[in-house]
Enzyme design. Structure first.
Site, short mmCIF file in Angstrom:
data_model
loop_
_atom_site.label_atom_id
_atom_site.label_comp_id
_atom_site.label_asym_id
_atom_site.label_seq_id
_atom_site.Cartn_x
_atom_site.Cartn_y
_atom_site.Cartn_z
N LYS A 217 32.75 -82.99 6.63
CA LYS A 217 33.79 -83.83 6.05
C LYS A 217 33.89 -85.17 6.77
O LYS A 217 34.08 -86.22 6.14
CB LYS A 217 35.15 -83.11 6.12
CG LYS A 217 35.32 -81.97 5.14
CD LYS A 217 36.71 -81.36 5.28
CE LYS A 217 36.96 -80.26 4.28
NZ LYS A 217 38.32 -79.67 4.45
N LYS B 250 25.10 -86.71 8.04
CA LYS B 250 24.66 -88.08 8.32
C LYS B 250 23.69 -88.59 7.25
O LYS B 250 23.72 -89.77 6.88
CB LYS B 250 23.99 -88.13 9.70
CG LYS B 250 24.96 -88.01 10.87
CD LYS B 250 25.82 -89.24 11.04
CE LYS B 250 26.59 -89.22 12.34
NZ LYS B 250 27.39 -90.45 12.56
N TYR C 257 26.74 -97.62 -2.35
CA TYR C 257 27.77 -98.67 -2.39
C TYR C 257 27.14 -100.06 -2.37
O TYR C 257 27.62 -100.99 -3.03
CB TYR C 257 28.74 -98.51 -1.21
CG TYR C 257 29.98 -97.71 -1.54
CD1 TYR C 257 31.21 -98.33 -1.75
CD2 TYR C 257 29.94 -96.32 -1.65
CE1 TYR C 257 32.35 -97.60 -2.04
CE2 TYR C 257 31.06 -95.58 -1.94
CZ TYR C 257 32.27 -96.22 -2.14
OH TYR C 257 33.41 -95.49 -2.45
N TYR D 11 25.73 -81.53 10.78
CA TYR D 11 25.58 -82.88 11.34
C TYR D 11 24.42 -83.62 10.68
O TYR D 11 24.58 -84.75 10.18
CB TYR D 11 25.36 -82.78 12.85
CG TYR D 11 25.28 -84.12 13.55
CD1 TYR D 11 26.40 -84.93 13.67
CD2 TYR D 11 24.09 -84.56 14.11
CE1 TYR D 11 26.33 -86.15 14.32
CE2 TYR D 11 24.02 -85.78 14.78
CZ TYR D 11 25.14 -86.56 14.88
OH TYR D 11 25.08 -87.78 15.53
#
Length: 340
Positions: A96, A154, A164, A150
């Site tokens: 999260k 990432k 984006y 992890y």
């Protein structure tokens, strides 16, 4: 309200952590105002205690998985536990933090139309089949193992940053950080440098997982912070990902022997089974960092270890003093701990 003499206000998520606190310090030294955001899960107040009196520094205790409201000019997103001991403690929250944290900082950057830097990791390469690792390598990652929270978190954060950028024309920077060490590392984070140094200073057996032939590349924190800041200052078209790390490669056994030498320790070496999915080799190809940032590490491992050892000597000395005070009855209900 921003001082008229300050040209930029910078948000550093994970700013009370090991790397984040050094970045905050450096930004302040260059005249920026700094908003340090951290939930203090792995970050520590002692890392930023010397900055709290600076009027250009502000600390906000906040979890990056919760939307952020701030008025800033740049964002460095460093928030995420980075050692296996910490990120495997609550793997769902780790994922999260990487994914929702990325969405929240990207949303803020999009609203403000400002650049945002993602601190990614060499773990996106997994247990690499290409050596050294260039940014064009897609990696060899187990998506369902104990390290996946992890690694895949990432990797997903990188995906979000580039989506984006493509969909909203957002100015992004992505760096992949390789093993970094130095003062303010958490003494119980389970990373190889902090483990070896603490064990050596206590004259305890130095624990090597595996046979010690696996390799790592160790970058001193000051060099890493310089790379982060150069990346933020590059032209908008330089989005990355760009590797930041030291291409000098050492076996874990070599590191252990060097730590024993630097600390003048009486420690012996103890071998343990290698954890699942632990990479056999890790070395960055830094050609892009050299080309676009004019960056390469400058601090050799022995010099960096000497500085790191000095820090842990002071930290352990404070702990011993606290234990002495506790025995004298000063803190009967609050046993001393290594961390604040």
């Amino acid at each position: 309200m921003r001082s008229k003499s300050v040209d930029r206000r910078v948000l550093v998520t994970g700013g009370a952590g090991f790397i984040g606190s050094h970045l905050c310090e450096r930004l302040l030294a260059e005249g920026a105002e700094v908003l340090c955001l951290d939930n203090l899960f792995t970050g520590r107040k002692r890392n930023i205690a010397h900055l709290l009196g600076n009027p250009a520094f502000e600390f906000l205790r906040h979890d990056v998985t919760v939307p952020i409201q701030a008025e800033v000019d740049e964002i460095y997103n460093l928030a995420c536990p980075a050692s296996p001991v910490h990120y495997q403690f609550d793997p769902v929250q780790t994922t999260k933090t990487s994914v929702m944290g990325a969405i929240n900082v990207l949303g803020l950057a999009r609203r403000l139309r400002i650049p945002v830097l993602q601190a990614s990791t060499s773990e996106v390469y997994g247990d690499p089949q290409i050596h050294p690792q260039p940014e064009t390598y897609w990696g060899n990652v187990n998506p369902i193992g104990p390290r996946s929270c992890y690694d895949e978190g990432k990797r997903c954060a990188e995906t979000l940053f580039f989506d984006y950028h493509r969909q909203h024309s957002l100015s992004i920077k992505v760096v992949r950080i390789f093993n970094t060490y130095g003062p303010r590392m958490h003494p119980n984070d389970g990373r190889v440098v902090s483990n070896f140094v603490v064990q050596a200073l206590k004259n305890q057996p130095i624990t090597i997982f595996g046979d010690g032939t696996q390799t790592r590349s160790f970058c001193y924190v000051d060099d890493l912070v310089e790379g982060l800041m150069r990346m933020m200052r590059t032209a908008p078209e330089i989005t990355g990902p760009i590797n930041l790390g030291n291409p000098s490669e050492f076996t874990v056994a070599q590191l252990a022997n060097l730590v024993v030498e630097v600390t003048n320790s009486r420690s012996t070496i103890a071998f343990r089974p290698l954890p699942q999915d632990d990479p056999r080799q890790r070395k960055p190809d830094i050609a892009l960092a050299e080309k676009h940032l004019g960056w390469a590490p400058t601090i050799p491992l022995r010099q960096g270890l000497e500085r790191t050892v000095s820090y842990f000597e002071r930290l352990l000395s404070e702990t011993v003093s606290g234990e002495d005070a506790s025995k004298k009855g000063h803190h009967p209900k609050s046993p001393p701990r290594l961390v604040s």
